[in-house]
Design a protein around this motif. Structure first.
Motif, PDB file in Angstrom:
ATOM      1  N   UNK A 124       0.831  -1.198   0.000  1.00  0.00           N
ATOM      2  CA  UNK A 124       0.000   0.000   0.000  1.00  0.00           C
ATOM      3  C   UNK A 124       0.868   1.251   0.000  1.00  0.00           C
ATOM      4  N   UNK A 125       1.953   1.215   0.783  1.00  0.00           N
ATOM      5  CA  UNK A 125       2.877   2.356   0.808  1.00  0.00           C
ATOM      6  C   UNK A 125       3.481   2.588  -0.570  1.00  0.00           C
ATOM      7  N   UNK A 126       3.842   1.485  -1.229  1.00  0.00           N
ATOM      8  CA  UNK A 126       4.420   1.589  -2.568  1.00  0.00           C
ATOM      9  C   UNK A 126       3.399   2.150  -3.548  1.00  0.00           C
ATOM     10  N   UNK A 127       2.155   1.649  -3.451  1.00  0.00           N
ATOM     11  CA  UNK A 127       1.091   2.139  -4.333  1.00  0.00           C
ATOM     12  C   UNK A 127       0.818   3.614  -4.075  1.00  0.00           C
ATOM     13  N   UNK A 128       0.850   4.002  -2.790  1.00  0.00           N
ATOM     14  CA  UNK A 128       0.606   5.399  -2.428  1.00  0.00           C
ATOM     15  C   UNK A 128       1.692   6.299  -3.015  1.00  0.00           C
ATOM     16  N   UNK A 129       2.944   5.838  -2.940  1.00  0.00           N
ATOM     17  CA  UNK A 129       4.042   6.619  -3.491  1.00  0.00           C
ATOM     18  C   UNK A 129       3.921   6.727  -5.009  1.00  0.00           C
ATOM     19  N   UNK A 130       3.529   5.610  -5.639  1.00  0.00           N
ATOM     20  CA  UNK A 130       3.337   5.611  -7.096  1.00  0.00           C
ATOM     21  C   UNK A 130       2.262   6.616  -7.484  1.00  0.00           C
ATOM     22  N   UNK A 131       1.153   6.628  -6.736  1.00  0.00           N
ATOM     23  CA  UNK A 131       0.076   7.574  -7.028  1.00  0.00           C
ATOM     24  C   UNK A 131       0.521   9.013  -6.819  1.00  0.00           C
ATOM     25  N   UNK A 132       1.335   9.238  -5.795  1.00  0.00           N
ATOM     26  CA  UNK A 132       1.846  10.598  -5.538  1.00  0.00           C
ATOM     27  C   UNK A 132       2.749  11.059  -6.674  1.00  0.00           C
ATOM     28  N   UNK A 133       3.566  10.138  -7.199  1.00  0.00           N
ATOM     29  CA  UNK A 133       4.429  10.464  -8.342  1.00  0.00           C
ATOM     30  C   UNK A 133       3.568  10.812  -9.559  1.00  0.00           C
ATOM     31  N   UNK A 134       2.519  10.025  -9.756  1.00  0.00           N
ATOM     32  CA  UNK A 134       1.628  10.293 -10.899  1.00  0.00           C
ATOM     33  C   UNK A 134       0.996  11.670 -10.779  1.00  0.00           C
ATOM     34  N   UNK A 135       0.515  12.007  -9.577  1.00  0.00           N
ATOM     35  CA  UNK A 135      -0.113  13.311  -9.370  1.00  0.00           C
ATOM     36  C   UNK A 135       0.881  14.436  -9.608  1.00  0.00           C
ATOM     37  N   UNK A 136       2.138  14.215  -9.212  1.00  0.00           N
ATOM     38  CA  UNK A 136       3.174  15.228  -9.443  1.00  0.00           C
ATOM     39  C   UNK A 136       3.345  15.485 -10.935  1.00  0.00           C
ATOM     40  N   UNK A 137       3.504  14.411 -11.705  1.00  0.00           N
ATOM     41  CA  UNK A 137       3.721  14.583 -13.147  1.00  0.00           C
ATOM     42  C   UNK A 137       2.469  15.134 -13.836  1.00  0.00           C
ATOM     43  N   UNK A 138       1.283  14.725 -13.371  1.00  0.00           N
ATOM     44  CA  UNK A 138       0.050  15.288 -13.938  1.00  0.00           C
ATOM     45  C   UNK A 138       0.001  16.795 -13.706  1.00  0.00           C
ATOM     46  N   UNK A 139       0.422  17.204 -12.521  1.00  0.00           N
ATOM     47  CA  UNK A 139       0.402  18.633 -12.195  1.00  0.00           C
ATOM     48  C   UNK A 139       1.359  19.419 -13.080  1.00  0.00           C
ATOM     49  N   UNK A 140       2.576  18.908 -13.269  1.00  0.00           N
ATOM     50  CA  UNK A 140       3.548  19.713 -14.022  1.00  0.00           C
ATOM     51  C   UNK A 140       3.270  19.711 -15.522  1.00  0.00           C
ATOM     52  N   UNK A 141       2.574  18.684 -16.028  1.00  0.00           N
ATOM     53  CA  UNK A 141       2.275  18.726 -17.467  1.00  0.00           C
ATOM     54  C   UNK A 141       1.018  19.536 -17.758  1.00  0.00           C
ATOM     55  N   UNK A 142       0.130  19.676 -16.752  1.00  0.00           N
ATOM     56  CA  UNK A 142      -1.129  20.382 -16.998  1.00  0.00           C
ATOM     57  C   UNK A 142      -1.148  21.790 -16.419  1.00  0.00           C
ATOM     58  N   UNK A 143      -0.171  22.130 -15.597  1.00  0.00           N
ATOM     59  CA  UNK A 143      -0.108  23.467 -15.011  1.00  0.00           C
ATOM     60  C   UNK A 143       0.230  24.478 -16.102  1.00  0.00           C
ATOM     61  N   UNK A 144      -0.684  25.397 -16.347  1.00  0.00           N
ATOM     62  CA  UNK A 144      -0.503  26.349 -17.453  1.00  0.00           C
ATOM     63  C   UNK A 144       0.519  27.440 -17.130  1.00  0.00           C
TER      64      UNK A 144
END
Length: 382
Positions: A124-144
């Motif tokens: 679960x910790x690994x999955x949580x970290x993976x999701x946090x990484x995904x959210x980070x990259x989603x933010x930087x590619x979509x942040x105008x």
């Protein structure tokens, strides 16, 4: 889960499912309040177990026999052992049976349960970290407007993301897709794509590839899609540029989104390279009036009345992208070089444009792209 781990029904059920094939005795998993969360004896679920409550509060094993059973409300003969996690009692594991039968198994069962909890917590910790990484990259590619660099750099450090590593952005677009398509493909890609896979609103998958051989990776992904998807499902990859700095992620994503919007719906291409659409990106930024003025120079060329024009224009496009080499054009179009020469000469006769001249050819090629861009937008609007 971490320090606040709690034994809920779902977690306890998973633990019980791992234990019951090993032991032929009834096993209970009990909360620190003495309520049985789950049991191999369904009738006992949700009932109170006095022995387990004392076991949890005192952090010691409680052995119940027929002689002392009356002292523990809701309890049966057996052994009850505290389940600890991070040096804290989080529940109790109970095995029903006589002391002679179950006490020898007690330490083994306790060890197995605590091992399973640690294993699940790690996942679960690994999955949580993976999701946090995904959210980070989603933010930087979509942040105008990525202005607060320090904020993103700090987040990257916390998530152990090395922004110095170049990552090539890849789009996967499914035509006429549904949510299940993207979810299924995301799961499918996990085993062969050890990089970030971002599901953007179930409209596209964005893959961030940090390996050098992108063509080899695309071959593997194509093979997986061909092997596992219905052949009726149409899709294409767009291969973007490398992201070498923080701001690159949004810039490349924006450019690829524009390319995605101008790709014809009926395209048969499976792999499209961003570099091949650089001029189209430039055209997309032109005003409608500017395009109209430019095309007015070639009003006869793009007349719908001339049925031969479409094939001639296609030949000219291939001719230009093959560096105006007739032999390479013929090879690309699977035709004799004399046929290519005939078409180019015919075009000169019809419109007075000598396409052996690089400047004339470049201007017309640009006109063809503008004309096609307008057609694509008209078709999408309709």
């Amino acid at each position: 889960m971490g320090e606040n781990i709690v034994l809920n029904y779902e977690l306890c059920k998973r633990i019980l499912n791992r234990l019951t094939p090993i032991f032929n005795k009834d096993v209970n998993i009990i909360g620190t309040d003495g309520v049985i969360i789950t049991s191999s004896n369904k009738k006992r679920e949700g009932t109170y177990h006095e022995g387990a409550r004392i076991c949890a509060s005192s952090n010691r094993n409680i052995v119940i026999t027929k002689k002392n059973q009356h002292m523990y409300r809701g309890s049966k003969s057996g052994v009850n052992m505290p389940i600890t996690y991070n040096n804290r009692v989080i529940g109790v594991i109970g095995i029903t049976g006589t002391a002679e039968e179950v006490i020898p198994y007690g330490p083994l069962v306790k060890e197995l349960v605590e091992m399973i909890i640690n294993e699940m917590d790690s996942r679960i910790a690994k999955a949580s970290k993976t999701n946090s990484r995904k959210e980070f990259f989603k933010d930087i590619i979509q942040d105008t407007d990525v202005k607060d660099m320090d904020y993103y750099i700090s987040r990257a450090k916390l998530l152990e993301i090395d922004l110095e590593i170049p990552r090539r952005m890849i789009f996967l677009k499914i035509l006429d897709s549904n949510q299940l398509d993207y979810q299924k493909i995301e799961i499918l890609f996990r085993d062969i794509f050890n990089n970030e896979i971002l599901n953007i609103n179930n409209e596209k998958l964005v893959l961030l590839n940090s390996c050098n051989n992108v063509d080899e990776m695309i071959k593997k992904l194509l093979f997986e899609l061909e092997s596992n998807l219905d052949e009726k499902i149409k899709y294409y990859f767009i291969i973007g540029e490398e992201c070498k700095s923080l701001v690159d992620y949004h810039n490349v994503y924006s450019s690829m989104s524009v390319i995605d919007s101008i790709i014809p719906k009926d395209t048969t291409e499976k792999v499209i390279y961003m570099r091949d659409y650089e001029i189209r990106l430039l055209i997309n930024g032109l005003s409608t009036e500017s395009k109209k003025v430019y095309l007015s120079k070639y009003i006869n060329v793009f007349s719908e009345k001339n049925k031969a024009t479409k094939e001639l224009l296609r030949t000219i496009k291939v001719y230009f992208t093959n560096n105006m080499k007739i032999s390479d054009t013929a090879k690309s179009m699977y035709m004799h070089r004399n046929t290519v020469m005939y078409r180019l000469n015919k075009f000169k006769d019809l419109y007075g444009l000598d396409l052996s001249q690089p400047y004339e050819c470049a201007k017309l090629y640009l006109g063809i792209l503008i004309y096609e861009d307008d057609l694509i937008k008209m078709n999408k609007d309709n």
